[in-house]
Design an enzyme around this catalytic site. Structure first.
Site, PDB file in Angstrom:
ATOM      1  N   ASP A 147       3.146  11.219   3.191  1.00  0.00           N
ATOM      2  CA  ASP A 147       2.145  10.801   2.207  1.00  0.00           C
ATOM      3  C   ASP A 147       0.814  10.414   2.861  1.00  0.00           C
ATOM      4  OD1 ASP A 147       0.903   9.958  -0.119  1.00  0.00           O
ATOM      5  OD2 ASP A 147       2.009   8.069  -0.251  1.00  0.00           O
TER       6      ASP A 147
ATOM      7  N   HIS B 144      -1.107  10.730  -2.308  1.00  0.00           N
ATOM      8  CA  HIS B 144      -1.018  10.560  -3.759  1.00  0.00           C
ATOM      9  C   HIS B 144      -2.273   9.924  -4.344  1.00  0.00           C
ATOM     10  CE1 HIS B 144       0.664   6.457  -2.741  1.00  0.00           C
ATOM     11  NE2 HIS B 144      -0.026   6.128  -3.816  1.00  0.00           N
TER      12      HIS B 144
ATOM     13  N   GLN C 111       0.104  -2.977  -6.045  1.00  0.00           N
ATOM     14  CA  GLN C 111      -0.749  -2.028  -6.745  1.00  0.00           C
ATOM     15  C   GLN C 111      -2.212  -2.158  -6.300  1.00  0.00           C
ATOM     16  OE1 GLN C 111       2.238  -0.691  -7.568  1.00  0.00           O
ATOM     17  NE2 GLN C 111       0.841   0.405  -8.886  1.00  0.00           N
ATOM     18  N   GLY C 112      -2.837  -1.027  -5.960  1.00  0.00           N
ATOM     19  CA  GLY C 112      -4.228  -1.033  -5.522  1.00  0.00           C
ATOM     20  C   GLY C 112      -4.419  -0.940  -4.025  1.00  0.00           C
ATOM     21  N   ASP C 113      -3.316  -1.081  -3.261  1.00  0.00           N
ATOM     22  CA  ASP C 113      -3.407  -1.075  -1.792  1.00  0.00           C
ATOM     23  C   ASP C 113      -3.090   0.276  -1.161  1.00  0.00           C
ATOM     24  OD1 ASP C 113      -4.015  -3.798  -1.608  1.00  0.00           O
ATOM     25  OD2 ASP C 113      -1.903  -4.348  -1.731  1.00  0.00           O
ATOM     26  N   SER C 114      -2.555   1.214  -1.935  1.00  0.00           N
ATOM     27  CA  SER C 114      -2.116   2.489  -1.360  1.00  0.00           C
ATOM     28  C   SER C 114      -3.184   3.131  -0.487  1.00  0.00           C
ATOM     29  CB  SER C 114      -1.734   3.469  -2.466  1.00  0.00           C
ATOM     30  OG  SER C 114      -0.444   3.219  -2.928  1.00  0.00           O
TER      31      SER C 114
END
Length: 276
Positions: free
Chosen positions: A136, A83, A230-233
């Site tokens: 993913d 994603h 948020q920001g670690d994906s």
């Protein structure tokens, strides 16, 4: 945390783009996806396989344009979340992103240390399902090779590192509080591999996603506190010196009863092996 869609393994950057929706991120926001809750700063030299995925054109020069995490699994191969390279995150089709790069050796995103290497090709897992978040991951090919010392091994099926209760570490430059406090320096947080039943109960099937033990891994703490955000994906989850997961999705950050969900690396190994 995060959310995803995909296409095929074949083709270059233009064929890798897919529309996606990311619950806690808007296209071309300051940081597209999930930082580490309950973590602390770490030296990049101690974990050189942790790299940042960046585009200044899409996310600006602050923090070197970082918007997702990634991990080096071969001299020219980097894994990230599928994603992360979707239109939902980038705001435009991937074919229109001319400056997609992997930043290596830069623990502090406000500096010029390390190196920025262009991504030559991006291949999205053909089995990726944006509705459930299953599968993913995407494999990125770098324009130039990295030293072997930057490569971390991947844990295959049956590896003891997947055992529930195993201590693990998640890395990233994401939100450190769950309220938009993004880190400039690399952080890491200790978590534990949790039983699949914990995530099956937490995510039986909803707008967040559906937990599947064959393609996903559950990690965190039962009472919350430590988690990716948020920001670690796309960033790595490491246990016993091996890569076992990629930050993928979840509900909120560090919430009790809502542990982080990671792409299971044994499934990545299977897909990469089948595509070889």
């Amino acid at each position: 945390m995060r959310r995803p869609f995909a296409r095929s393994w074949t083709g270059a950057l233009a064929t890798a783009a897919v529309a996606a929706a990311l619950p806690l991120a808007s296209p071309a926001s300051a940081v597209a996806d999930s930082v580490v809750i309950g973590g602390s700063p770490v030296r990049i030299a101690e974990s050189p396989w942790v790299v940042a995925l960046a585009s200044r054109d899409r996310f600006g020069g602050t923090r070197s344009g970082q918007f997702c995490g990634a991990v080096v699994v071969g001299p020219t191969t980097v894994l990230t979340a599928a994603h992360c390279v979707s239109e939902g995150v980038l705001g435009v089709p991937l074919s229109r992103v001319s400056d997609l790069k992997v930043i290596v050796g830069r623990g502090d995103l406000g500096t010029a240390e390390g190196k920025e290497i262009p991504v030559r090709e991006a291949r999205v897992n053909p089995e990726y399902d944006a509705e459930t978040n299953s599968g993913d991951f995407a494999a990125l090919t770098l324009a130039e090779p990295l030293p072997q010392s930057y490569v971390i091994g991947m844990a295959g099926s049956g590896d003891t590192a997947y055992t529930a209760g195993t201590e693990a570490t998640v890395y990233g430059w994401g939100d450190t509080t769950g309220s938009g406090s993004y880190a400039r320096t690399l952080h890491a947080a200790p978590v534990r591999v949790l039983p699949d039943t914990v995530c099956e109960r937490a995510y039986p099937g909803s707008a967040d996603g559906t937990y599947s033990a064959t393609t996903m891994l559950c990690a965190g703490e039962l009472d919350g506190r430590r988690d990716a955000c948020q920001g670690d994906s796309g960033g790595p989850l490491v246990a016993e010196g091996r890569l076992i997961g990629l930050v993928s999705w979840g509900s909120g950050c560090g919430r009790p009863g809502r542990p982080g969900v990671y792409t299971r690396i044994s499934d990545v190994v299977r897909v990469l092996g089948d595509s070889a």
